[in-house]
Design a protein around this motif. Structure first.
Motif, PDB file in Angstrom:
ATOM      1  N   GLN A 158       0.817  -1.220   0.000  1.00 17.53           N
ATOM      2  CA  GLN A 158       0.000   0.000   0.000  1.00 17.53           C
ATOM      3  C   GLN A 158       0.850   1.270   0.000  1.00 17.53           C
ATOM      4  O   GLN A 158       0.321   2.378   0.040  1.00 17.53           O
ATOM      5  N   GLY A 159       2.169   1.112  -0.042  1.00 17.93           N
ATOM      6  CA  GLY A 159       3.047   2.267  -0.085  1.00 17.93           C
ATOM      7  C   GLY A 159       3.200   2.985   1.228  1.00 17.93           C
ATOM      8  O   GLY A 159       3.674   4.129   1.272  1.00 17.93           O
ATOM      9  N   LYS A 160       2.828   2.327   2.341  1.00 17.77           N
ATOM     10  CA  LYS A 160       2.912   2.972   3.647  1.00 17.77           C
ATOM     11  C   LYS A 160       4.274   2.762   4.314  1.00 17.77           C
ATOM     12  O   LYS A 160       4.542   3.313   5.377  1.00 17.77           O
ATOM     13  N   ALA A 161       5.133   1.949   3.695  1.00 11.90           N
ATOM     14  CA  ALA A 161       6.482   1.719   4.200  1.00 11.90           C
ATOM     15  C   ALA A 161       7.384   1.401   3.014  1.00 11.90           C
ATOM     16  O   ALA A 161       6.918   0.953   1.964  1.00 11.90           O
ATOM     17  N   ASP A 162       8.681   1.650   3.197  1.00  7.09           N
ATOM     18  CA  ASP A 162       9.646   1.423   2.118  1.00  7.09           C
ATOM     19  C   ASP A 162      10.256   0.031   2.170  1.00  7.09           C
ATOM     20  O   ASP A 162      10.616  -0.544   1.135  1.00  7.09           O
ATOM     21  N   CYS A 163      10.418  -0.505   3.363  1.00  6.44           N
ATOM     22  CA  CYS A 163      10.973  -1.852   3.494  1.00  6.44           C
ATOM     23  C   CYS A 163      10.450  -2.465   4.788  1.00  6.44           C
ATOM     24  O   CYS A 163       9.895  -1.772   5.648  1.00  6.44           O
ATOM     25  N   GLY A 164      10.614  -3.769   4.925  1.00  3.35           N
ATOM     26  CA  GLY A 164      10.117  -4.456   6.110  1.00  3.35           C
ATOM     27  C   GLY A 164      10.966  -5.657   6.458  1.00  3.35           C
ATOM     28  O   GLY A 164      11.679  -6.207   5.603  1.00  3.35           O
ATOM     29  N   PHE A 165      10.907  -6.050   7.727  1.00  3.70           N
ATOM     30  CA  PHE A 165      11.614  -7.233   8.227  1.00  3.70           C
ATOM     31  C   PHE A 165      10.641  -8.409   8.301  1.00  3.70           C
ATOM     32  O   PHE A 165       9.603  -8.314   8.951  1.00  3.70           O
ATOM     33  N   PHE A 166      10.994  -9.515   7.665  1.00  5.40           N
ATOM     34  CA  PHE A 166      10.188 -10.735   7.723  1.00  5.40           C
ATOM     35  C   PHE A 166      11.012 -11.881   8.285  1.00  5.40           C
ATOM     36  O   PHE A 166      12.196 -12.032   7.948  1.00  5.40           O
ATOM     37  N   LEU A 167      10.413 -12.713   9.120  1.00  8.84           N
ATOM     38  CA  LEU A 167      10.966 -14.027   9.379  1.00  8.84           C
ATOM     39  C   LEU A 167      10.908 -14.774   8.054  1.00  8.84           C
ATOM     40  O   LEU A 167       9.869 -14.773   7.392  1.00  8.84           O
ATOM     41  N   LYS A 168      12.021 -15.378   7.635  1.00 11.09           N
ATOM     42  CA  LYS A 168      12.057 -15.988   6.298  1.00 11.09           C
ATOM     43  C   LYS A 168      10.938 -17.005   6.102  1.00 11.09           C
ATOM     44  O   LYS A 168      10.321 -17.071   5.036  1.00 11.09           O
ATOM     45  N   GLU A 169      10.681 -17.799   7.127  1.00 12.12           N
ATOM     46  CA  GLU A 169       9.611 -18.792   7.032  1.00 12.12           C
ATOM     47  C   GLU A 169       8.275 -18.118   6.757  1.00 12.12           C
ATOM     48  O   GLU A 169       7.467 -18.592   5.950  1.00 12.12           O
ATOM     49  N   ALA A 170       8.035 -16.975   7.416  1.00 15.40           N
ATOM     50  CA  ALA A 170       6.781 -16.250   7.211  1.00 15.40           C
ATOM     51  C   ALA A 170       6.731 -15.639   5.814  1.00 15.40           C
ATOM     52  O   ALA A 170       5.665 -15.623   5.178  1.00 15.40           O
ATOM     53  N   PHE A 171       7.867 -15.145   5.328  1.00 20.89           N
ATOM     54  CA  PHE A 171       7.908 -14.589   3.975  1.00 20.89           C
ATOM     55  C   PHE A 171       7.596 -15.679   2.949  1.00 20.89           C
ATOM     56  O   PHE A 171       6.812 -15.480   2.022  1.00 20.89           O
ATOM     57  N   ASP A 172       8.204 -16.850   3.138  1.00 20.82           N
ATOM     58  CA  ASP A 172       7.978 -17.959   2.204  1.00 20.82           C
ATOM     59  C   ASP A 172       6.539 -18.461   2.250  1.00 20.82           C
ATOM     60  O   ASP A 172       6.052 -19.032   1.268  1.00 20.82           O
ATOM     61  N   ASP A 173       5.863 -18.258   3.387  1.00 19.75           N
ATOM     62  CA  ASP A 173       4.481 -18.719   3.529  1.00 19.75           C
ATOM     63  C   ASP A 173       3.458 -17.728   2.978  1.00 19.75           C
ATOM     64  O   ASP A 173       2.260 -18.040   2.922  1.00 19.75           O
ATOM     65  N   LEU A 174       3.902 -16.531   2.573  1.00 23.68           N
ATOM     66  CA  LEU A 174       2.970 -15.594   1.941  1.00 23.68           C
ATOM     67  C   LEU A 174       2.445 -16.187   0.649  1.00 23.68           C
ATOM     68  O   LEU A 174       3.120 -16.993  -0.005  1.00 23.68           O
ATOM     69  N   SER A 175       1.260 -15.794   0.250  1.00 26.50           N
ATOM     70  CA  SER A 175       0.708 -16.318  -0.997  1.00 26.50           C
ATOM     71  C   SER A 175       1.578 -15.892  -2.172  1.00 26.50           C
ATOM     72  O   SER A 175       2.249 -14.842  -2.132  1.00 26.50           O
ATOM     73  N   ALA A 176       1.581 -16.697  -3.224  1.00 24.59           N
ATOM     74  CA  ALA A 176       2.411 -16.413  -4.395  1.00 24.59           C
ATOM     75  C   ALA A 176       2.120 -15.034  -5.000  1.00 24.59           C
ATOM     76  O   ALA A 176       3.055 -14.305  -5.357  1.00 24.59           O
ATOM     77  N   PRO A 177       0.843 -14.616  -5.125  1.00 24.44           N
ATOM     78  CA  PRO A 177       0.586 -13.276  -5.680  1.00 24.44           C
ATOM     79  C   PRO A 177       1.205 -12.157  -4.852  1.00 24.44           C
ATOM     80  O   PRO A 177       1.698 -11.171  -5.407  1.00 24.44           O
ATOM     81  N   ILE A 178       1.204 -12.298  -3.525  1.00 25.65           N
ATOM     82  CA  ILE A 178       1.802 -11.275  -2.675  1.00 25.65           C
ATOM     83  C   ILE A 178       3.317 -11.294  -2.805  1.00 25.65           C
ATOM     84  O   ILE A 178       3.964 -10.238  -2.940  1.00 25.65           O
TER      85      ILE A 178
END
Length: 256
Positions: A158-178
């Protein structure tokens, strides 16, 4: 059945940074544990770290799948003992940006960068260390805290932040479109920091049988393999006291 099982149920909880996809898996796991151990165990999933830490402070928690940051406190202050950790599942951190971001590396991020984070302490600690290569710190970035990794991804899109910290496991679990709309700038490679399953003083009698049970879950003849799949894990490996102390010392070093 033990005398403990006939009284107040033990409480099992899980670090709030686990993937929402695995909520049902933890209930399956809890039911499986009760059946195999002959113990009454209540699964309580807290909505955030603050609520979970309040329960820990009140001595309500007996078994916990804990993040490394909280594991240090639980071992040193509450007398918990780590018995197992998920196999091949270290806690690595992804710094991600929207796919159309001009930043191609962490070094492209500038003072004033808008950072989105969850309240996951070890992820935020490691993420800030990764940002040091861009001369960024808590004093020259603006930080917004959100409730979950899904909300964090939405905040970036949504453009409300420039970058973010993800736990890699959580990033990998995001849906493919996201995931396709996000781009990792850097992923940590520490490998020695990981979530662990800890047993508290009231459940001390379960340390050995529970450890044996976990380590055999991936046995072809075990009925635990489907439970592992529901948790998104390939198996458990033994976590001894030396491993735990080393990880805690490493976390202390990172915090300096």
């Amino acid at each position: 059945m033990s005398e403990n099982a006939a009284t107040t149920p033990l409480e099992l909880t899980v670090s709030p940074d686990f993937s929402p996809e695995h909520i049902a898996g933890w209930y399956v796991f809890n039911t499986w544990l009760q059946r195999r151990l002959g113990e009454r165990i209540h699964l309580e999933l807290y909505e955030d770290f603050a609520a979970q830490r309040q329960a820990i402070a009140a001595d309500k928690v007996d078994l916990i799948y804990a993040n490394p940051y909280d594991a240090a406190m639980l071992v040193r202050e509450k007398g918990f003992v780590a018995i197992a950790a998920p196999r091949d599942c270290p806690d690595e951190v992804v710094i991600a940006v929207p796919a159309d971001s001009p930043a191609q590396s962490v070094e492209d991020l500038l003072p004033g960068t808008r950072l989105a984070v969850t309240r996951d302490p070890d992820v935020n600690l490691i993420g800030m260390i990764l940002l040091e290569s861009a001369d960024l710190n808590r004093d020259n970035v603006s930080t917004a805290s959100v409730s979950t990794y899904v909300v964090l991804a939405r905040t970036l899109l949504q453009g409300k932040a420039d970058c973010g910290f993800f736990l890699k496991e959580a990033f990998d679990d995001l849906s493919a479109p996201i995931r396709r709309q996000l781009r990792p700038l850097m992923t940590s490679e520490i490998s020695l920091v990981r979530h662990v399953l800890l047993v508290g003083p009231r459940a001390a009698h379960l340390r050995e049988p529970l450890q044996q049970l976990l380590l055999s879950m991936d046995d072809p003849a075990s009925d635990g393999r489907r439970t592992l799949e529901a948790l998104g894990l390939s198996g458990w490996e033994k976590q001894d006291q030396e491993d735990t102390e080393f990880m805690i010392d490493l976390m202390d070093t990172l915090m300096v």
